[in-house]
Design a protein around this motif. Sequence first.
Motif, PDB file in Angstrom:
ATOM      1  N   LYS A 112       0.895  -1.318   0.041  1.00 23.87           N
ATOM      2  CA  LYS A 112       0.029   0.285   0.197  1.00 23.87           C
ATOM      3  C   LYS A 112       1.051   1.610   0.193  1.00 23.87           C
ATOM      4  N   SER A 125       4.430   7.712  -1.185  1.00 23.11           N
ATOM      5  CA  SER A 125       2.575   7.928  -0.913  1.00 23.11           C
ATOM      6  C   SER A 125       2.179   5.962  -0.533  1.00 23.11           C
ATOM      7  N   GLU A 127      -0.658   4.069   3.127  1.00 20.58           N
ATOM      8  CA  GLU A 127      -1.071   4.317   4.592  1.00 20.58           C
ATOM      9  C   GLU A 127      -0.675   3.217   5.016  1.00 20.58           C
ATOM     10  N   LYS A 159       5.715  15.572   8.626  1.00 12.90           N
ATOM     11  CA  LYS A 159       5.372  15.274   7.419  1.00 12.90           C
ATOM     12  C   LYS A 159       4.133  14.182   6.927  1.00 12.90           C
ATOM     13  N   CYS A 160       3.649  13.307   8.128  1.00 16.04           N
ATOM     14  CA  CYS A 160       2.643  12.630   8.079  1.00 16.04           C
ATOM     15  C   CYS A 160       1.786  12.710   8.398  1.00 16.04           C
ATOM     16  N   LEU A 161       0.458  12.483   8.202  1.00 15.24           N
ATOM     17  CA  LEU A 161      -0.746  12.678   8.727  1.00 15.24           C
ATOM     18  C   LEU A 161      -1.285  11.597   9.800  1.00 15.24           C
ATOM     19  N   ILE A 177      -1.090   8.193   7.608  1.00 18.79           N
ATOM     20  CA  ILE A 177      -1.131   8.440   5.645  1.00 18.79           C
ATOM     21  C   ILE A 177      -0.132   9.124   5.207  1.00 18.79           C
ATOM     22  N   LEU A 178       0.993   9.131   3.887  1.00 21.29           N
ATOM     23  CA  LEU A 178       2.000   9.076   3.713  1.00 21.29           C
ATOM     24  C   LEU A 178       1.315   9.953   2.249  1.00 21.29           C
ATOM     25  N   GLU A 179       0.659  11.078   2.135  1.00 21.01           N
ATOM     26  CA  GLU A 179       0.541  11.595   1.437  1.00 21.01           C
ATOM     27  C   GLU A 179       1.161  12.633   0.336  1.00 21.01           C
ATOM     28  N   ASN A 180       2.393  11.983  -0.528  1.00 17.67           N
ATOM     29  CA  ASN A 180       3.239  12.241  -1.628  1.00 17.67           C
ATOM     30  C   ASN A 180       4.497  12.840  -0.861  1.00 17.67           C
TER      31      ASN A 180
END
Length: 355
Positions: A112, A125, A127, A159-161, A177-180
């Motif tokens: 993922k 990117s 999760e 930097k992560c959510l 969540i790692l968003e780009n």
Amino acid sequence: MNETSEIIIQTAEKIMEDLCTKQVVDDAERGTNPMKLWNTLAETGMLAIGISEEEGGSDGGFIDALNVIQVSGKYSAPIPLSETILANWILSDAGLPISAKPMTVISNVNGKIAFTEKADGWVISGEAFDVPFARNSNSIVVVGKSEKGKIAASVNCDKCLITKGQNMANEARDHVILENILVSKEKVSSLKRFDEEKTQYSSALIRTVQMTGALENILELTIAYSKERTQFGRTISRFQAVQQQIAILAGEVSAAKAIANLAMKAYEAGDGKDQIMMAKIRVGEAASVGVPIAHQVHGAIGFTEEHSLQHSTRRLWSWRDECGNESDWAKRLGNKMLKLESEALWPYITAISNH
């Protein structure tokens, strides 16, 4: 066990005894980070055992580090000690700088998370769920695959959510969540020995070792309580029914420690996948049998916040299901054994036990 290994265990025991008290664990479950405990472990080099001094580590072997993790499990240490040790092993394998700050690990076994190389670094990117202590960590070591093969990246947690979650022991198990996220090239490198699968097995071994520490603690607490609690004019340790139950608990703890030690030795020898599967299964079974006995002997007091038994038993219930439960690993082990020819089964079993 050599003299150095004994000193490491004794030092870890002393640190935990002094700085990982019941009050510290209670406070941590309410949200207070035990920084004194963490800083002491960092100062004594406990976070970098299994890594050579040339690479910034404390020397020693993987077994030495796993022994420290076992001690942390015995004292219900509410810190990402095992995750940071594993993260440092991975960073060292990738030739990246190790750290004494809290870290955790994500292994991209479910595919993922994507790694994309750019001119100025790598974009990551995806999760991950139930990431241990993500909110308490400074960085996350992400292990996965790229067009260049197996790879590891050190990602700053800010930097992560991160969405907070927890297990039954009130330990942080967060959704990340790692968003780009753009990670500079100096924080990403190819791996030599580690990959997603080895990271998964390493995590399973770490949980297994923590569980043996917790099992050892509930046995000690149960024996001590049985010698203190009186009923009908004598301590309950004098009753045959109680003695029988404690004997069963002691047998389960001994079996758990034996199979965990076998897995630890096989892991240090360079592989140990089969032994780790068996250890996670057997130690999980020991927890299933042992925890009810400990609570039965303690009676209602063992469930209360005032008693420390619940620290260990809630962790055993949680860790049993983390990094694959008994059913998950039994299916994987069973499928492997079913593929063996009939004449290969006995040599396979004896080869495993001779590690």
